[in-house]
Design an enzyme around this catalytic site. Structure first.
Site, PDB file in Angstrom:
ATOM      1  CG  HIS A 147      -0.255   0.056   2.432  1.00  0.00           C
ATOM      2  ND1 HIS A 147       0.336   1.020   3.011  1.00  0.00           N
ATOM      3  CD2 HIS A 147      -0.316  -0.985   3.738  1.00  0.00           C
ATOM      4  CE1 HIS A 147       0.801   0.861   4.195  1.00  0.00           C
ATOM      5  NE2 HIS A 147       0.440  -0.409   4.566  1.00  0.00           N
ATOM      6  CB  CYS A 155       1.053  -3.840   4.971  1.00  0.00           C
ATOM      7  SG  CYS A 155      -0.493  -4.377   5.451  1.00  0.00           S
TER       8      CYS A 155
END
Length: 189
Positions: A147, A155
């Site tokens: 992201h 992440c």
């Protein structure tokens, strides 16, 4: 699978020496609908590929790099660009449990349904963790993403402009018929 990894590694050693600087596109208010970065498209064309050719993504945790590869006219993958990973959480090694704040390692598949146009982290794509191997080992977790932004809790964050460029390349390859994108996440090169 090992043959694919060896082939990609040899292609990288040939392709990395010819890499040129690519400026990130301006952030579009249309987010996930922004056009591909013209410099990345030109790089693909120079390598015998195209803007809608199939893509492959590789991540190297220790080096904090994410690579975008495209298939060329001979069906070989060529390295198009290396993005810096701004941040990932945890250290080297696989993710094992929900909440361990560890970013995954392994071989994953990204489908069109995993592209998130409305992410709170600008844009995102789900890595596909846990895969079949992860589940067979009892590993748990969900919503592990690549992201925008520069913070992470499991992440891989690559900031907004690079994420827009990566997202557009993946989106357009899928719109042109690529059913799934292979994502290879390694602890180190």
């Amino acid at each position: 699978m090992l043959k694919v990894v060896a082939l990609l590694a040899s292609l990288c050693s040939a392709g990395c020496s010819t890499m040129t600087t690519v400026g990130y596109s301006e952030i579009s208010p249309k987010k996930g609908m922004a056009s591909q970065n013209p410099q990345l498209v030109k790089r693909a064309e120079n390598e015998g590929s195209g803007a809608n050719a199939p893509v492959l993504i590789r991540i190297f945790k220790e080096e904090k790099q994410l690579e975008l590869w495209r298939q060329d006219s001979s069906r070989k993958y060529v390295l198009i660009h290396t993005f810096d990973i701004c941040h990932y959480s945890g250290g080297l090694g696989p993710k094992r449990a929900q909440g361990d704040r560890q970013a995954p390692e392994g071989f994953y598949t990204i489908t069109q349904s995993q592209l998130n146009y409305n992410s709170v982290a600008y844009l995102s794509m789900d890595t596909g963790y846990p895969n079949l191997r992860d589940r067979s080992n009892g590993y748990t977790g969900s919503a592990l993403m690549i992201h925008g932004g520069c913070s992470s809790a499991g992440c891989y964050a690559i900031e907004d402009r690079p994420m827009q460029d990566l997202f557009a390349a993946v989106r357009d390859a899928m719109r042109a018929g690529q059913r799934e994108v292979q994502l290879h996440i390694f602890p180190f090169r």
